[in-house]
Write a protein that holds these residues in place. Structure first.
Motif, PDB file in Angstrom:
ATOM      1  N   ASN A  12       0.828  -1.210   0.000  1.00  0.00           N
ATOM      2  CA  ASN A  12       0.000   0.000   0.000  1.00  0.00           C
ATOM      3  C   ASN A  12       0.863   1.261   0.000  1.00  0.00           C
ATOM      4  OD1 ASN A  12      -2.877  -0.186  -0.250  1.00  0.00           O
ATOM      5  ND2 ASN A  12      -2.900  -1.378   1.644  1.00  0.00           N
ATOM      6  N   ALA A  13       1.989   1.218   0.697  1.00  0.00           N
ATOM      7  CA  ALA A  13       2.900   2.372   0.693  1.00  0.00           C
ATOM      8  C   ALA A  13       3.419   2.619  -0.723  1.00  0.00           C
ATOM      9  CB  ALA A  13       4.055   2.139   1.664  1.00  0.00           C
ATOM     10  N   LEU A  14       3.773   1.536  -1.426  1.00  0.00           N
ATOM     11  CA  LEU A  14       4.226   1.688  -2.814  1.00  0.00           C
ATOM     12  C   LEU A  14       3.073   2.144  -3.712  1.00  0.00           C
ATOM     13  CD1 LEU A  14       6.557  -1.419  -3.305  1.00  0.00           C
ATOM     14  CD2 LEU A  14       7.223   0.966  -2.933  1.00  0.00           C
ATOM     15  N   LEU A  15       1.884   1.653  -3.432  1.00  0.00           N
ATOM     16  CA  LEU A  15       0.703   2.055  -4.200  1.00  0.00           C
ATOM     17  C   LEU A  15       0.492   3.568  -4.091  1.00  0.00           C
ATOM     18  CD1 LEU A  15      -1.804   1.380  -5.888  1.00  0.00           C
ATOM     19  CD2 LEU A  15      -2.991   0.843  -3.736  1.00  0.00           C
ATOM     20  N   GLU A  16       0.577   4.098  -2.876  1.00  0.00           N
ATOM     21  CA  GLU A  16       0.440   5.546  -2.675  1.00  0.00           C
ATOM     22  C   GLU A  16       1.488   6.310  -3.460  1.00  0.00           C
ATOM     23  OE1 GLU A  16       0.357   6.905   1.354  1.00  0.00           O
ATOM     24  OE2 GLU A  16      -1.575   5.963   1.761  1.00  0.00           O
ATOM     25  N   LYS A  17       2.718   5.803  -3.466  1.00  0.00           N
ATOM     26  CA  LYS A  17       3.800   6.468  -4.205  1.00  0.00           C
ATOM     27  C   LYS A  17       3.501   6.452  -5.698  1.00  0.00           C
ATOM     28  CE  LYS A  17       6.173   6.929  -0.457  1.00  0.00           C
ATOM     29  NZ  LYS A  17       6.462   8.088   0.260  1.00  0.00           N
ATOM     30  N   ASN A  18       2.896   5.367  -6.174  1.00  0.00           N
ATOM     31  CA  ASN A  18       2.543   5.306  -7.595  1.00  0.00           C
ATOM     32  C   ASN A  18       1.408   6.266  -7.930  1.00  0.00           C
ATOM     33  OD1 ASN A  18       4.116   3.338  -9.346  1.00  0.00           O
ATOM     34  ND2 ASN A  18       3.857   2.199  -7.438  1.00  0.00           N
ATOM     35  N   TYR A  19       0.438   6.403  -7.017  1.00  0.00           N
ATOM     36  CA  TYR A  19      -0.602   7.426  -7.208  1.00  0.00           C
ATOM     37  C   TYR A  19       0.057   8.803  -7.325  1.00  0.00           C
ATOM     38  CZ  TYR A  19      -4.405   4.270  -5.513  1.00  0.00           C
ATOM     39  OH  TYR A  19      -5.306   3.267  -5.324  1.00  0.00           O
ATOM     40  N   ASP A  20       0.989   9.066  -6.404  1.00  0.00           N
ATOM     41  CA  ASP A  20       1.685  10.351  -6.390  1.00  0.00           C
ATOM     42  C   ASP A  20       2.448  10.578  -7.695  1.00  0.00           C
ATOM     43  OD1 ASP A  20       0.817  10.731  -3.771  1.00  0.00           O
ATOM     44  OD2 ASP A  20       2.711  10.059  -2.885  1.00  0.00           O
ATOM     45  N   ALA A  21       3.179   9.553  -8.134  1.00  0.00           N
ATOM     46  CA  ALA A  21       3.978   9.680  -9.353  1.00  0.00           C
ATOM     47  C   ALA A  21       3.077   9.882 -10.571  1.00  0.00           C
ATOM     48  CB  ALA A  21       4.856   8.446  -9.538  1.00  0.00           C
ATOM     49  N   GLU A  22       1.980   9.147 -10.618  1.00  0.00           N
ATOM     50  CA  GLU A  22       1.043   9.299 -11.736  1.00  0.00           C
ATOM     51  C   GLU A  22       0.546  10.746 -11.815  1.00  0.00           C
ATOM     52  OE1 GLU A  22      -3.401   7.915 -13.172  1.00  0.00           O
ATOM     53  OE2 GLU A  22      -2.503   6.901 -11.449  1.00  0.00           O
ATOM     54  N   LYS A  23       0.130  11.294 -10.683  1.00  0.00           N
ATOM     55  CA  LYS A  23      -0.350  12.684 -10.660  1.00  0.00           C
ATOM     56  C   LYS A  23       0.759  13.659 -11.047  1.00  0.00           C
ATOM     57  CE  LYS A  23      -3.953  12.074  -7.181  1.00  0.00           C
ATOM     58  NZ  LYS A  23      -4.376  12.386  -5.814  1.00  0.00           N
ATOM     59  N   GLY A  24       1.951  13.416 -10.538  1.00  0.00           N
ATOM     60  CA  GLY A  24       3.081  14.286 -10.858  1.00  0.00           C
ATOM     61  C   GLY A  24       3.436  14.254 -12.336  1.00  0.00           C
ATOM     62  N   PHE A  25       3.465  13.054 -12.916  1.00  0.00           N
ATOM     63  CA  PHE A  25       3.776  12.943 -14.340  1.00  0.00           C
ATOM     64  C   PHE A  25       2.665  13.550 -15.195  1.00  0.00           C
ATOM     65  CE2 PHE A  25       6.845   9.393 -13.319  1.00  0.00           C
ATOM     66  CZ  PHE A  25       7.974  10.081 -13.754  1.00  0.00           C
ATOM     67  N   ASN A  26       1.419  13.389 -14.782  1.00  0.00           N
ATOM     68  CA  ASN A  26       0.326  14.029 -15.525  1.00  0.00           C
ATOM     69  C   ASN A  26       0.469  15.543 -15.494  1.00  0.00           C
ATOM     70  OD1 ASN A  26      -1.318  12.026 -16.731  1.00  0.00           O
ATOM     71  ND2 ASN A  26      -2.224  11.525 -14.752  1.00  0.00           N
ATOM     72  N   TYR A  27       0.794  16.071 -14.318  1.00  0.00           N
ATOM     73  CA  TYR A  27       1.004  17.514 -14.190  1.00  0.00           C
ATOM     74  C   TYR A  27       2.149  17.967 -15.100  1.00  0.00           C
ATOM     75  CZ  TYR A  27       2.342  22.042 -12.428  1.00  0.00           C
ATOM     76  OH  TYR A  27       2.684  23.368 -12.359  1.00  0.00           O
ATOM     77  N   ALA A  28       3.248  17.221 -15.064  1.00  0.00           N
ATOM     78  CA  ALA A  28       4.410  17.582 -15.885  1.00  0.00           C
ATOM     79  C   ALA A  28       4.063  17.516 -17.372  1.00  0.00           C
ATOM     80  CB  ALA A  28       5.588  16.665 -15.562  1.00  0.00           C
ATOM     81  N   PRO A  66      -6.760  -2.254  -0.885  1.00  0.00           N
ATOM     82  CA  PRO A  66      -5.806  -1.231  -1.321  1.00  0.00           C
ATOM     83  C   PRO A  66      -6.222   0.158  -0.845  1.00  0.00           C
ATOM     84  CG  PRO A  66      -6.837  -2.339  -3.213  1.00  0.00           C
ATOM     85  CD  PRO A  66      -7.489  -2.856  -1.980  1.00  0.00           C
ATOM     86  N   ASP A  67      -5.228   1.012  -0.588  1.00  0.00           N
ATOM     87  CA  ASP A  67      -5.492   2.414  -0.254  1.00  0.00           C
ATOM     88  C   ASP A  67      -6.030   3.133  -1.486  1.00  0.00           C
ATOM     89  OD1 ASP A  67      -4.637   2.033   2.324  1.00  0.00           O
ATOM     90  OD2 ASP A  67      -2.637   2.853   1.985  1.00  0.00           O
ATOM     91  N   LYS A  68      -6.740   4.221  -1.241  1.00  0.00           N
ATOM     92  CA  LYS A  68      -7.433   4.907  -2.337  1.00  0.00           C
ATOM     93  C   LYS A  68      -6.796   6.206  -2.812  1.00  0.00           C
ATOM     94  CE  LYS A  68     -11.585   2.557  -2.252  1.00  0.00           C
ATOM     95  NZ  LYS A  68     -11.177   1.269  -2.742  1.00  0.00           N
ATOM     96  N   GLY A  69      -5.961   6.841  -1.988  1.00  0.00           N
ATOM     97  CA  GLY A  69      -5.516   8.177  -2.371  1.00  0.00           C
ATOM     98  C   GLY A  69      -4.023   8.349  -2.356  1.00  0.00           C
TER      99      GLY A  69
END
Length: 149
Positions: A12-28, A66-69
């Motif tokens: 779940n910790a890795l899942l959260e990091k992937n959510y974060d990375a996805e949002k960051g890459f979309n922003y970029a 799984p965590d959601k956010g």
């Protein structure tokens, strides 16, 4: 805490990091000026989305939810990235620098989980595949960074 809860917590910790990375890459991708960079960031966002779905399946296989956010740290990093790119005269270069930094941290986090002896081989194979994708992206980012410097 049961074995499946322990493993799922790490996933779940890795899942959260992937959510974060996805949002960051979309922003970029939304803010990149260079078409090649825009496409690369979009591909990385999709890759992290896919990683997230693989991790969710793995977590469910352990009988957990799984965590959601995204994480607070990820939200803070995106805020910093937004500020840095808005102040930078070369937004693409600033986004590349942040992406390189983020991918280095992600590779380290994956390595930490992979070094845990409680991670079963099938899960380790999935994590190693994802980590290798992150390393490949990092290598590409570093070559792109040279082009922009």
């Amino acid at each position: 805490m049961s074995y499946s809860e322990k493993v799922s917590k790490k996933l779940n910790a890795l899942l959260e990091k992937n959510y974060d990375a996805e949002k960051g890459f979309n922003y970029a991708a939304e803010n990149a000026q260079d078409p090649q960079l825009k496409a690369f960031f979009s591909e990385r966002a999709q890759e992290r989305y896919d990683f997230g779905h693989e991790l969710k399946t793995e977590i469910r296989n352990f009988g957990e939810n799984p965590d959601k956010g995204s994480s607070l740290a990820g939200d803070a990093h995106r805020t910093w990235m937004n500020l840095k790119t808005s102040l930078s005269s070369d937004k693409d270069e600033a986004a590349l620098e942040e992406a390189v930094r983020g991918e280095k941290v992600a590779a380290e986090e994956y390595e930490e989980v992979l070094n845990d002896p409680e991670i079963p081989p099938s899960t380790a194979n999935l994590l190693l595949k994802q980590k290798n994708g992150i390393i490949a992206a990092l290598n590409k980012l570093q070559s792109l960074e040279l082009r922009f410097n």
